[in-house]
Design an enzyme around this catalytic site. Structure first.
Site, mmCIF file in Angstrom:
data_model
loop_
_atom_site.group_PDB
_atom_site.id
_atom_site.type_symbol
_atom_site.label_atom_id
_atom_site.label_comp_id
_atom_site.label_asym_id
_atom_site.label_seq_id
_atom_site.Cartn_x
_atom_site.Cartn_y
_atom_site.Cartn_z
ATOM 1 N N LEU A 260 7.546 9.450 -13.855
ATOM 2 C CA LEU A 260 6.237 9.780 -14.410
ATOM 3 C C LEU A 260 6.377 9.816 -15.922
ATOM 4 O O LEU A 260 7.453 10.141 -16.447
ATOM 5 C CB LEU A 260 5.760 11.158 -13.931
ATOM 6 C CG LEU A 260 5.485 11.340 -12.435
ATOM 7 C CD1 LEU A 260 5.188 12.817 -12.145
ATOM 8 C CD2 LEU A 260 4.320 10.479 -11.981
ATOM 9 N N ASP A 261 5.296 9.498 -16.650
ATOM 10 C CA ASP A 261 5.324 9.645 -18.101
ATOM 11 C C ASP A 261 5.706 11.077 -18.456
ATOM 12 O O ASP A 261 5.399 12.011 -17.711
ATOM 13 C CB ASP A 261 3.947 9.360 -18.698
ATOM 14 C CG ASP A 261 3.551 7.895 -18.599
ATOM 15 O OD1 ASP A 261 4.433 7.060 -18.336
ATOM 16 O OD2 ASP A 261 2.354 7.598 -18.760
ATOM 17 N N MET A 262 6.347 11.245 -19.588
ATOM 18 C CA MET A 262 6.751 12.578 -20.029
ATOM 19 C C MET A 262 5.550 13.535 -20.061
ATOM 20 O O MET A 262 5.664 14.707 -19.696
ATOM 21 C CB MET A 262 7.398 12.513 -21.412
ATOM 22 C CG MET A 262 7.902 13.868 -21.916
ATOM 23 S SD MET A 262 8.733 13.773 -23.511
ATOM 24 C CE MET A 262 7.324 13.533 -24.590
#
Length: 417
Positions: A260-262
């Site tokens: 997942l994106d940060m």
């Protein structure tokens, strides 16, 4: 209820332990602590040592027969002598006020409550829990409110703290209730760690929010702001993948299967062995993994539901931005459903559920901004982010075929916004 480790092995060992206890009629081998008429929780943890052996530990929740330390069971997560001094210091004072209140001095009730709270605070300061990264106390957890009385005394917490204190790898955990049936517990039934007390501590002991774990997989509820996998440079080495590896050293070098994106929070599946990693990776490649996300979009989405079909590619002149490119972009498809329209800080915001049919980088963020013309709230790349605001995107559900059972398993995590 949390399912943080496989029960099977530990449950077998614990039921044998209970048979021994029933046979002699006492919790301990010396015969000092009778089980007659008592109700209690017993726990068992099987762990792996750095030498490749397995070890079995037992614990009871709280105290038993007034004792916190009984031979054959792991100790509590606090100094018993310090605990007794604190109780001795406050006990007589609190009881004195209680007696006077019972005699009619009701105005003393606030003083008694204050003393009790002060006593409990000092007791909690006496606790320390072992993690894969060292010891922590309640102060390190930054809890929003004081924990309930008895938090930190559950068998599961004792066992896992003991496990990391010894430098072991947790493999299997089980807790069984022994005693009279009640509305909450039944005799000889197993129960996972409770949400009310254990959940407050276990995510800090594990250093990540593990909501499920068995012999093959780990399901983590990732915090916003944490990397899924290591980035470039030592300052970006800390991530969900590295923490899972620290907790479960026998896992693959890189346990991560997807990311997942940060800035995005929510569900991630990681592997405990190469077979599981390969099996689930093929499902991601074949697009048979089901995922949904909850997002808050900055603006009004008029359509109740629909499909966004806009191909994406990397903007090579402006990394890491992704852009819509109808000629050279890779196929990217997102299904959306409008859940509600809300007012947040004077702004019209639309709550939506996204179901991605492909898994392109920043797909939901670009499809929101370019497809629906409403960027995700707090998106610093494709929208605007106010100070202190987070990206309002959360991986809500995750479903795939389990590598060992062959059955579809599903997990969910409620949106934090």
């Amino acid at each position: 209820m949390l399912n943080i480790l496989s029960e099977k092995k530990a449950e077998s060992a614990l039921r044998e332990k209970i048979k021994e206890i029933e046979k002699r009629g006492t919790l301990d081998e010396k015969g000092l602590h009778s089980i007659e008429g008592r109700s209690f929780m017993l726990g068992c943890l099987i762990a792996g040592t750095p030498e490749g052996q397995e070890t079995v530990s037992y614990a009871f929740s709280g105290s038993f027969d007034g004792s916190y330390i009984i031979k054959g069971y792991v100790p509590p997560c606090f100094s018993v002598s310090s605990f007794e001094k604190i109780v001795e210091e406050y006990d007589s004072r609190i009881h004195c006020y209680s007696d006077r209140i019972e005699m009619g001095e009701k105005d003393l009730e606030p003083i008694r409550r204050s003393l009790s709270a002060e006593c409990l605070e000092k007791i909690f300061e006496n606790y320390s829990f072992h993690t894969p990264y060292g010891k922590i106390g309640f102060r390190d957890m930054n809890l929003k409110a004081a924990p309930p009385s008895g938090t930190g005394d559950c068998a599961a917490v004792k066992l896992l703290s003991w496990c990391f204190r010894k430098g072991w790898e947790p493999l299997s955990l089980c807790e069984i209730y022994y005693g009279h049936d009640s509305t909450l517990r039944q005799h000889l039934h197993s129960y996972p760690p409770c949400d009310e007390k254990c959940a407050l501590i276990l995510r800090h002991i594990f250093t990540i929010d593990i909501i499920y774990s068995d012999d093959d997989i780990v399901i983590v509820n990732k915090d916003e702001g944490m990397l899924s996998v290591p980035g470039k440079g030592e300052d970006k080495a800390d991530c969900v993948s590295s923490r899972v590896k620290k907790i479960f050293p026998s896992a693959p070098l890189l346990p991560s299967i997807h990311r997942l994106d940060m800035d995005t929070s929510g569900l991630l599946v990681l592997a405990k062995n190469e077979k599981a990693k390969s099996f689930i990776s093929r499902q991601f490649e074949g697009r048979t993994v089901s995922k949904t996300y909850i997002a808050l979009l900055d603006g009004l989405v008029k359509e109740e539901r629909g499909l966004i079909d806009l191909p994406l590619r990397l903007d090579t002149d402006n990394r890491p931005y992704q852009i819509v490119d109808m000629q050279s972009g890779k196929k990217a498809v997102t299904e959306f459903e409008r859940l509600s329209v809300e007012i947040i800080d004077g702004r019209i915001v639309t709550r939506v559920r996204f179901t991605p049919h492909t898994g392109r980088t920043h797909q939901l963020r670009v499809h929101s901004a370019s497809g629906l013309k409403c960027p995700i709230l707090g998106d610093r790349l494709y929208g605007t982010r106010k100070e202190g605001e987070r990206l309002a995107l959360h991986a809500e559900t995750l479903s795939f075929i389990h590598p060992s059972t062959g059955e579809r398993v599903s997990f969910s995590s409620p949106s934090p916004f």
